[in-house]
Design an enzyme around this catalytic site. Sequence first.
Site, PDB file in Angstrom:
ATOM      1  N   SER A 141       0.877  -1.182   0.000  1.00 26.06           N
ATOM      2  CA  SER A 141       0.000   0.000   0.000  1.00 26.06           C
ATOM      3  C   SER A 141       0.907   1.222   0.000  1.00 26.06           C
ATOM      4  O   SER A 141       2.026   1.166   0.522  1.00 26.06           O
ATOM      5  CB  SER A 141      -0.861  -0.001   1.266  1.00 26.06           C
ATOM      6  OG  SER A 141      -1.446   1.268   1.451  1.00 26.06           O
ATOM      7  N   TYR A 154      -1.289  -1.203  10.178  1.00 33.02           N
ATOM      8  CA  TYR A 154      -1.373  -1.454   8.729  1.00 33.02           C
ATOM      9  C   TYR A 154      -0.086  -0.980   8.030  1.00 33.02           C
ATOM     10  O   TYR A 154       0.490  -1.698   7.205  1.00 33.02           O
ATOM     11  CB  TYR A 154      -2.594  -0.714   8.190  1.00 33.02           C
ATOM     12  CG  TYR A 154      -2.929  -0.982   6.742  1.00 33.02           C
ATOM     13  CD1 TYR A 154      -3.525  -2.184   6.360  1.00 33.02           C
ATOM     14  CD2 TYR A 154      -2.688  -0.029   5.755  1.00 33.02           C
ATOM     15  CE1 TYR A 154      -3.851  -2.424   5.031  1.00 33.02           C
ATOM     16  CE2 TYR A 154      -3.020  -0.262   4.432  1.00 33.02           C
ATOM     17  CZ  TYR A 154      -3.608  -1.459   4.073  1.00 33.02           C
ATOM     18  OH  TYR A 154      -3.926  -1.701   2.764  1.00 33.02           O
TER      19      TYR A 154
END
Length: 248
Positions: A141, A154
């Site tokens: 990401s 995350y």
Amino acid sequence: MRLEGKVVIITGAGSGIGRASVKRFCEEGATVIGCDIDVEQLSSLASECKELKGKMIPKKLDVTDRTAVQATIDEIKNSYGRIDGLINNAGVTRDGLLQKISEEDWDMVIDVNLKGVFNMTQFVIPVMLEQGTGSIVNTSSIVGVYGNIGQTNYAASKAGVNAMTKTWAKEFTRKGAKIRVNSVAPGFTKTPMTEKVPEKILAALEERIPLKRMGEPEEIADVYLFLISDESSYVTGQVIGVDGGLVL
Ligand code: NAP
């Protein structure tokens, strides 16, 4: 067809980017083993793929369960004799500012997003080394490169994924094997994962993106396709942003 004869495993196949990828890969003639914890999503996906040229085989699999991962990879090897591609796409979020992240939320995100990638790759790599070829795509990401408020767990998981990508690009080619490993770092993409983000925040984000819109799951699937296909034969160890220019 760009993937005819190739056997490809995609995790997190039932939803969002994984789902779009399974369809795209079937259109290009691959045999796709679609793994997910959500069996209902997998069976509806299998029906949608029936008309396409390739073959989709649904497998219920939790990537955090090492015993199940090993059994699934053994089964795939016994059935198809080879594994050409692995896309470690399964991922979850449990967002919160650092002071509010529980140990459970930390463990959950690290287990799925980081250990899940380790588990899958550790059991697939002997098959690829035996063949001497293969392509692995790890889903990262932009948050794993640039960080994001409220996403400590995350961001850490996706930064770890990028570090594994670079390590494996070196490690798996040591004895001359042609095994490539790359990360794809999506920006904000329209999937159930981003449905949780409030409208107001998404609108503000779109304003910051040079292409002025969120990505479609199919646009990530197309980059996966390039990386799994032989068209990317000289690309390895890269973190490829697919984000409409958001981080520029
Ligand atoms: P999604 O729609 O939520 O799909 C993820 C899929 O993974 C779901 O079907 C989910 O099942 C499954 N899954 C969750 N835990 C699993 C496990 N332990 N084992 C196997 N499957 C599991 O998310 P997405 O947006 O398509 O995300 C795909 C990947 O892209 C993720 O790695 C995500 O971090 C990454 N990404 C997404 C965006 C974005 O904007 N969408 C941006 C950057 C990166 P359940 O639904 O039952 O949990």
